[in-house]
Design an enzyme around this catalytic site. Sequence first.
Site, mmCIF file in Angstrom:
data_model
loop_
_atom_site.group_PDB
_atom_site.id
_atom_site.type_symbol
_atom_site.label_atom_id
_atom_site.label_comp_id
_atom_site.label_asym_id
_atom_site.label_seq_id
_atom_site.Cartn_x
_atom_site.Cartn_y
_atom_site.Cartn_z
ATOM 1 N N GLY A 238 -37.976 67.493 46.007
ATOM 2 C CA GLY A 238 -37.728 68.760 46.683
ATOM 3 C C GLY A 238 -36.894 69.751 45.894
ATOM 4 C CE LYS A 239 -36.967 68.099 40.048
ATOM 5 N NZ LYS A 239 -37.778 67.024 40.659
ATOM 6 C CD GLU B 133 -40.480 71.740 36.368
ATOM 7 O OE1 GLU B 133 -40.072 70.751 35.724
ATOM 8 O OE2 GLU B 133 -41.183 71.629 37.398
ATOM 9 C CB ALA B 134 -32.943 72.860 34.230
ATOM 10 C CB CYS C 18 -39.177 53.518 45.321
ATOM 11 S SG CYS C 18 -40.364 52.588 44.317
ATOM 12 C CG HIS D 271 -41.382 48.861 42.680
ATOM 13 N ND1 HIS D 271 -40.582 48.923 43.796
ATOM 14 C CD2 HIS D 271 -42.165 47.761 42.830
ATOM 15 C CE1 HIS D 271 -40.889 47.919 44.599
ATOM 16 N NE2 HIS D 271 -41.839 47.191 44.032
#
Length: 199
Positions: free
Chosen positions: A14-15, A86-87, A143, A183
């Site tokens: 959720g960035k 998208e840093a 996950c 995982h």
Amino acid sequence: MAQLYYRYGTMNSGKTIEILKVAYNYEEQGKGVVIMTSALDTRDGVGYVSSRIGMKRPALAIEETTDIFGYIRDLPEKPYCVLVDEAQFLKRHHVYDLARVVDELDIPVMAFGLKNDFRNELFEGSKYLLLLADKIDEIKTICQYCKKKATMVLRTQDGLPVYDGEQIQIGGNETYISVCRKHYFAPMITSNKEQNYDN
């Protein structure tokens, strides 16, 4: 006092939605913001911040040679906040520019991105944001295969996990999966309907 914030999370945490929400809140109060994103992210065209749920806004595309500090300094109106998506794809000099925006122009900067890549190594942008940020916050998600917190990104190709290769390969859900440590090393790559959530 303005601060440099780094909010990191795995894929699908959720960035981008958070960036769009913060921008909306500022603008709702009549306070202008600058939204930026890496020019490397071409999933929805260069120069757009786009969430997986369909929200999309134009943004300044940060190229290798972009002078972020100079761009913000020379704006006719000082923004109330700078938001960067998208840093992780930023270069060292970009992150230092963001720190200068905070320190010299007294403008808060909120950068959002991944922390580690599919090889479980830091991205260049993430590394310097972790070093320079005044505040660091994790945006959590779970996950793909169990109920644990996702902390790693698994790259898949033709249904198989990939642990070596080029660091940057732009993709979506079909290429990268958010997973816990267990995982990451022992993925259960199956269809969503067959996932076992008891592990």
